[in-house]
Design a protein around this motif. Structure first.
Motif, PDB file in Angstrom:
ATOM      1  N   UNK A  56       0.761  -1.156   0.042  1.00 45.12           N
ATOM      2  CA  UNK A  56       0.029   0.132   0.139  1.00 45.12           C
ATOM      3  C   UNK A  56       0.854   1.410  -0.186  1.00 45.12           C
ATOM      4  N   UNK A  57       1.880   1.012   0.722  1.00 47.93           N
ATOM      5  CA  UNK A  57       2.897   2.504   0.701  1.00 47.93           C
ATOM      6  C   UNK A  57       3.413   2.389  -0.472  1.00 47.93           C
ATOM      7  N   UNK A  58       3.910   1.413  -1.174  1.00 46.18           N
ATOM      8  CA  UNK A  58       4.606   1.545  -2.466  1.00 46.18           C
ATOM      9  C   UNK A  58       3.726   1.930  -3.599  1.00 46.18           C
ATOM     10  N   UNK A  59       2.264   1.491  -3.544  1.00 47.21           N
ATOM     11  CA  UNK A  59       1.454   2.013  -4.444  1.00 47.21           C
ATOM     12  C   UNK A  59       1.052   3.511  -3.958  1.00 47.21           C
ATOM     13  N   UNK A  60       1.088   4.056  -2.875  1.00 52.25           N
ATOM     14  CA  UNK A  60       1.040   5.511  -2.641  1.00 52.25           C
ATOM     15  C   UNK A  60       1.951   6.250  -3.427  1.00 52.25           C
ATOM     16  N   UNK A  64       4.271   0.679  -7.250  1.00 48.09           N
ATOM     17  CA  UNK A  64       3.392  -0.540  -7.915  1.00 48.09           C
ATOM     18  C   UNK A  64       2.035   0.207  -8.053  1.00 48.09           C
ATOM     19  N   UNK A  65       1.300  -0.561  -8.692  1.00 46.04           N
ATOM     20  CA  UNK A  65       0.054  -0.149  -9.185  1.00 46.04           C
ATOM     21  C   UNK A  65      -0.928  -1.288  -8.618  1.00 46.04           C
ATOM     22  N   UNK A  72      -1.322  -6.457  -7.140  1.00 43.74           N
ATOM     23  CA  UNK A  72      -0.385  -5.567  -7.380  1.00 43.74           C
ATOM     24  C   UNK A  72       0.683  -6.045  -8.649  1.00 43.74           C
ATOM     25  N   UNK A  73       1.081  -5.069  -8.991  1.00 43.40           N
ATOM     26  CA  UNK A  73       2.041  -5.079 -10.287  1.00 43.40           C
ATOM     27  C   UNK A  73       3.183  -3.996 -10.190  1.00 43.40           C
ATOM     28  N   UNK A  74       4.408  -4.225 -10.578  1.00 48.58           N
ATOM     29  CA  UNK A  74       5.235  -3.006 -10.555  1.00 48.58           C
ATOM     30  C   UNK A  74       4.864  -2.213 -11.651  1.00 48.58           C
ATOM     31  N   UNK A  75       4.794  -0.733 -11.239  1.00 49.61           N
ATOM     32  CA  UNK A  75       4.277   0.186 -12.476  1.00 49.61           C
ATOM     33  C   UNK A  75       4.983   0.258 -13.475  1.00 49.61           C
ATOM     34  N   UNK A  76       4.170   0.326 -14.816  1.00 51.79           N
ATOM     35  CA  UNK A  76       4.823   0.293 -16.077  1.00 51.79           C
ATOM     36  C   UNK A  76       4.494   1.655 -16.441  1.00 51.79           C
ATOM     37  N   UNK A  77       5.442   2.603 -16.977  1.00 54.58           N
ATOM     38  CA  UNK A  77       5.139   3.793 -17.402  1.00 54.58           C
ATOM     39  C   UNK A  77       5.094   4.127 -18.626  1.00 54.58           C
ATOM     40  N   UNK A 154       9.041  15.317  -2.741  1.00 56.02           N
ATOM     41  CA  UNK A 154       8.486  15.180  -4.028  1.00 56.02           C
ATOM     42  C   UNK A 154       9.386  14.794  -4.741  1.00 56.02           C
ATOM     43  N   UNK A 155      10.789  15.218  -4.988  1.00 55.44           N
ATOM     44  CA  UNK A 155      11.638  14.897  -5.617  1.00 55.44           C
ATOM     45  C   UNK A 155      12.014  13.586  -5.668  1.00 55.44           C
ATOM     46  N   UNK A 156      12.068  12.862  -4.371  1.00 58.54           N
ATOM     47  CA  UNK A 156      12.621  11.508  -4.071  1.00 58.54           C
ATOM     48  C   UNK A 156      11.332  10.793  -4.646  1.00 58.54           C
ATOM     49  N   UNK A 157      10.144  10.985  -4.386  1.00 61.04           N
ATOM     50  CA  UNK A 157       9.057  10.251  -4.931  1.00 61.04           C
ATOM     51  C   UNK A 157       9.189   9.977  -6.499  1.00 61.04           C
ATOM     52  N   UNK A 158       9.562  11.134  -7.105  1.00 60.92           N
ATOM     53  CA  UNK A 158       9.427  11.046  -8.536  1.00 60.92           C
ATOM     54  C   UNK A 158      10.847  10.310  -8.838  1.00 60.92           C
ATOM     55  N   UNK A 159      11.916  10.266  -8.204  1.00 57.48           N
ATOM     56  CA  UNK A 159      12.842   9.316  -8.605  1.00 57.48           C
ATOM     57  C   UNK A 159      12.513   7.886  -8.314  1.00 57.48           C
ATOM     58  N   UNK A 160      11.863   7.671  -7.163  1.00 57.63           N
ATOM     59  CA  UNK A 160      11.517   6.138  -6.879  1.00 57.63           C
ATOM     60  C   UNK A 160      10.433   5.828  -7.968  1.00 57.63           C
ATOM     61  N   UNK A 161       9.785   6.439  -8.583  1.00 56.07           N
ATOM     62  CA  UNK A 161       8.742   6.106  -9.451  1.00 56.07           C
ATOM     63  C   UNK A 161       9.580   5.616 -10.629  1.00 56.07           C
ATOM     64  N   UNK A 162      10.764   6.178 -11.241  1.00 50.95           N
ATOM     65  CA  UNK A 162      11.523   5.845 -12.312  1.00 50.95           C
ATOM     66  C   UNK A 162      12.504   4.774 -11.817  1.00 50.95           C
ATOM     67  N   UNK A 163      12.940   4.582 -10.870  1.00 55.37           N
ATOM     68  CA  UNK A 163      13.930   3.419 -10.566  1.00 55.37           C
ATOM     69  C   UNK A 163      13.598   2.077 -11.294  1.00 55.37           C
ATOM     70  N   UNK A 164      12.546   1.358 -10.988  1.00 54.85           N
ATOM     71  CA  UNK A 164      12.329   0.090 -11.891  1.00 54.85           C
ATOM     72  C   UNK A 164      12.916   0.181 -13.091  1.00 54.85           C
TER      73      UNK A 164
END
Length: 230
Positions: A56-60, A64-65, A72-77, A154-164
């Motif tokens: 749930x935390x990772x989805x937030x 993950x989605x 849950x799946x690892x988010x695809x961008x 916010x910057x850290x969250x954006x980085x996390x979203x791109x890391x996978x």
């Protein structure tokens, strides 16, 4: 009585969160990969509840989605999502870097140099997790000097979203024996840290902006590969 604070044991949820995040960043769980709560809990030696809360935390965070009935799946961008993330990064990081540059200490610049050398060694050793970790340390040695904590969140969250996707890109390049872009990134980092070492902060900030532009192009090339038929 004098009390000495020691490191506290992590909760089960904190363990699950850290392990899942690390697996995603390493690329063990690539974009689109399903995450089965029961299987993850068994592998981690935990109950399902802390794993569910970690997801749930990772989805937030957008890492993950969750889809009802599918889990849950690892988010695809999509390319549009990448553009959106980089556009916000341009706005936030440009201001954060300018703020941080005025507050840089010699030890911060030394930390950037150390991270660069660690990244150089990781690239030479085809160490994808090490390369990703050193890259992040390099950039946040600067960004963490920004005194706006909300902006940094916010910057850290954006980085996390791109890391996978970053992990997938590095692994594909390593598997193909393609070190051209990795070497180019090292060269860009060298120029940035050298500018800071010389006290030329306007040049460093300009090079950082150009570096982000190159990063956006890299992600688009990756997504094109993802979309191509196998």
């Amino acid at each position: 009585m004098a009390l000495k604070r020691t490191s506290l044991p992590r909760t089960a949820e904190a363990v699950a969160l850290a392990e899942l995040r690390d697996a995603i960043v390493r690329g063990d769980l690539p974009p689109g990969a399903p995450i089965r709560q029961s299987a993850a809990a068994e592998e981690l030696g935990l109950s399902v509840i802390p794993v569910r809360e970690a997801l749930k935390t990772l989805a937030g965070e957008g890492i993950v989605t969750y889809v009802p009935q599918r889990g849950y799946t690892v988010t695809e961008l999509s390319p549009q999502s990448v553009d959106g993330i980089f556009r916000i990064r341009e706005l936030l990081e440009g201001e954060a870097e300018a703020n941080a540059a005025a507050r840089m200490r010699p030890e911060d610049i030394a930390a950037m140099r150390t991270a660069l050398e660690a990244q150089r060694a990781a690239v030479a050793g085809v160490d994808v997790p090490g390369t990703i970790s050193a890259n992040r340390i390099f950039h946040f040695a600067l960004l963490d000097r920004c005194d706006n904590e909300w902006m940094l969140r916010f910057i850290r969250q954006l980085w996390e979203a791109l890391e996978p996707h970053r992990a997938l890109a590095y692994r594909r390049a390593a598997a193909a024996g393609d070190a051209v872009r990795a070497e180019a990134i090292l060269g860009e980092h060298e120029g940035i840290v050298a500018a800071f070492e010389q006290g030329d902060f306007p040049l460093a900030l300009r090079l950082l902006a150009e570096h982000r532009t190159g990063g956006r192009a890299d992600f688009h090339r990756l997504l094109v590969v993802d979309a191509a038929p196998v």
